[in-house]
Design a protein around this motif. Structure first.
Motif, short mmCIF file in Angstrom:
data_model
loop_
_atom_site.label_atom_id
_atom_site.label_comp_id
_atom_site.label_asym_id
_atom_site.label_seq_id
_atom_site.Cartn_x
_atom_site.Cartn_y
_atom_site.Cartn_z
N ILE A 55 0.90 -1.16 0.04
CA ILE A 55 -0.07 0.08 0.02
C ILE A 55 1.08 1.37 -0.13
O ILE A 55 0.51 2.22 -0.77
N THR A 56 2.24 1.31 0.79
CA THR A 56 2.62 2.41 0.79
C THR A 56 3.45 2.57 -0.44
O THR A 56 3.57 3.66 -1.14
N VAL A 57 3.82 1.48 -1.13
CA VAL A 57 4.39 1.68 -2.69
C VAL A 57 3.33 2.06 -3.65
O VAL A 57 3.72 3.17 -4.43
N LEU A 58 2.06 1.78 -3.50
CA LEU A 58 0.97 2.31 -4.19
C LEU A 58 0.84 3.87 -4.09
O LEU A 58 0.42 4.54 -5.01
N GLU A 59 0.75 4.03 -2.81
CA GLU A 59 0.55 5.57 -2.37
C GLU A 59 1.82 6.51 -3.00
O GLU A 59 1.30 7.59 -3.47
N ASN A 60 3.11 5.86 -3.06
CA ASN A 60 4.09 6.82 -3.34
C ASN A 60 3.71 6.68 -5.29
O ASN A 60 4.11 7.98 -5.66
N ILE A 61 3.48 5.74 -5.63
CA ILE A 61 3.19 5.98 -7.19
C ILE A 61 2.04 6.94 -7.40
O ILE A 61 2.15 7.57 -8.31
N GLY A 62 0.90 6.96 -6.65
CA GLY A 62 -0.06 7.76 -6.78
C GLY A 62 0.31 9.30 -6.58
O GLY A 62 -0.05 9.97 -7.37
N SER A 63 1.20 9.52 -5.75
CA SER A 63 1.55 10.90 -5.29
C SER A 63 2.84 11.33 -6.32
O SER A 63 2.98 12.62 -6.63
N SER A 64 3.50 10.39 -6.64
CA SER A 64 4.64 10.84 -7.58
C SER A 64 4.56 10.71 -9.22
O SER A 64 5.28 11.28 -10.04
N SER A 65 3.80 9.48 -9.51
CA SER A 65 3.70 9.05 -10.82
C SER A 65 2.44 9.68 -11.56
O SER A 65 2.30 9.87 -12.85
N HIS A 137 10.96 8.11 -19.40
CA HIS A 137 10.30 7.68 -17.99
C HIS A 137 9.00 7.29 -18.13
O HIS A 137 8.34 7.60 -18.97
N GLN A 138 8.90 6.08 -17.42
CA GLN A 138 7.50 5.32 -17.68
C GLN A 138 6.37 6.06 -17.55
O GLN A 138 5.58 5.90 -18.31
N PRO A 139 6.21 6.83 -16.43
CA PRO A 139 4.82 7.53 -16.46
C PRO A 139 4.50 8.48 -17.50
O PRO A 139 3.41 8.33 -18.04
N VAL A 140 5.37 9.13 -18.14
CA VAL A 140 5.49 9.95 -19.31
C VAL A 140 5.35 8.98 -20.40
O VAL A 140 4.28 9.43 -21.30
N MET A 141 5.89 8.17 -20.79
CA MET A 141 5.76 7.25 -21.84
C MET A 141 4.31 6.71 -21.71
O MET A 141 3.49 6.46 -22.76
N VAL A 209 3.97 17.01 -7.27
CA VAL A 209 4.78 15.60 -7.35
C VAL A 209 5.53 15.53 -6.09
O VAL A 209 6.32 16.26 -5.99
N CYS A 210 5.34 14.42 -5.49
CA CYS A 210 6.10 14.20 -4.01
C CYS A 210 5.99 12.60 -3.59
O CYS A 210 5.17 11.89 -4.18
N LEU A 211 6.82 12.16 -2.57
CA LEU A 211 6.73 10.91 -2.34
C LEU A 211 5.79 10.96 -0.74
O LEU A 211 6.45 11.74 0.04
#
Length: 233
Positions: A55-65, A137-141, A209-211
Motif C-alpha cells: 500500500i505504501t508503494v502504491l501511495e508513492n506511485i499515486g503521489s509521484s507518478s 521515463h515510464q509515467p510519461v511514456m 509531485v512528491c513521495l
C-alpha cells in the motif's frame, strides 16, 4: 452490427489489455519496486507487513507518478512539452534505482509499442529517445501511449496502478515468499485501494509531485547494496 463508438471502445480496450499483459515486453518482470530489498532487510516478515508495504508503494506511485502520467496524456501531441515533462521527471527521481527502473521500463514500453502499433507519434518519441533528447521515463511514456491508443485517462490511471500492484506480488511469488493463489487473493483485496488513490491524486499538478512514504523509497534505493538479488530494482 456494432456502431462506431462501440468499435472504437472495443479497439481501445483491447489495446489496453495488450499493453498491460505480462507478455507485452516492457521489462517489468525484472523489477520488484523495492519489495526484494524490503524483505532482505527484514522489514517484511508477515502478511500484514507485506500488505502495508504494498500500500505504501502504491501511495508513492499515486503521489509521484500519476500527476506526471496525467500531464503526459494531456500534452501527448506536443513533443516539446513531452521533452520538458520527461526532463522534469528526471529531476524528480533522485533515487537512482527508481530512476533507472523508470527509464528502462519507459523505453521498453515505447520500443515495444512503436513496433506493435506502428504509430508515427510513438516512432517520433522513440527517435527522440535514441537521439538523447528524451530519457523515456515510464509515467510519461505510459501517458503518451495510452493517449495515442485512445485509451481513456481513467483507464490509463487504473491500469498503471494495477500493473504496479501485480508487479510487486508477482515478485513475492518468484522469490518464494508466497504461492500464486495466495498472491492472487491478496491482489484482489488490495485492488479495492486503487480507486481511492487515484481519486486523491488525479487532479494534482506536476508541481504537487512528491513521495508520500519515504521509507519504501529508501528500501528501493538500497537495492544495489544487497549481496545477492533476483531483481533489478
Amino acid at each position: 452490427m456494432m456502431d462506431k463508438n462501440n468499435v472504437e471502445y472495443t479497439s481501445s480496450l483491447l489495446a489496453l489489455l495488450q499493453i498491460v499483459d505480462s507478455g507485452f515486453p516492457t521489462g517489468g518482470f525484472s523489477h520488484s519496486l523495492g519489495y526484494e530489498s524490503a524483505v532482505k532487510h527484514g522489514h517484511i516478515r508477515s502478511k500484514k507487513q507485506l500488505t502495508e508495504f504494498v500500500i505504501t508503494v502504491l501511495e508513492n506511485i499515486g503521489s509521484s507518478s500519476l500527476p506526471l502520467l496525467c500531464e503526459a496524456y494531456k500534452q501527448s501531441g506536443d513533443m516539446s512539452k513531452i521533452i520538458a515533462l520527461d526532463e522534469y521527471t528526471e529531476a524528480c527521481l533522485s533515487n537512482h534505482i527508481a530512476n533507472r527502473s523508470s527509464v528502462q521500463q519507459g523505453k521498453s514500453l515505447i520500443a515495444s509499442s512503436s513496433e506493435t502499433f506502428k504509430d508515427k507519434r510513438m516512432l517520433n518519441i522513440k527517435d527522440n529517445i535514441q537521439s538523447g533528447k528524451v530519457k523515456g521515463h515510464q509515467p510519461v511514456m505510459y501517458g503518451c501511449v495510452c493517449s495515442f491508443l485512445n485509451i481513456s485517462l481513467e483507464d490509463a490511471l487504473i491500469s498503471f496502478l494495477f500493473s504496479s500492484l501485480r508487479t510487486i506480488l508477482a515478485s513475492s511469488v518468484r522469490l518464494g515468499d508466497m504461492g500464486p493463489l495466495e498472491a492472487q487473493r491478496i491482489q484482489f483485496e488490495l485492488q479495492a485501494c486503487l480507486p481511492n488513490i487515484i481519486e486523491r491524486n488525479k487532479d494534482k499538478t506536476v508541481d504537487d509531485v512528491c513521495l508520500s512514504n519515504p521509507l519504501a523509497d529508501i528500501f528501493q534505493n538500497s537495492h544495489d547494496l544487497l549481496f545477492s538479488r533476483l531483481f533489478y530494482s
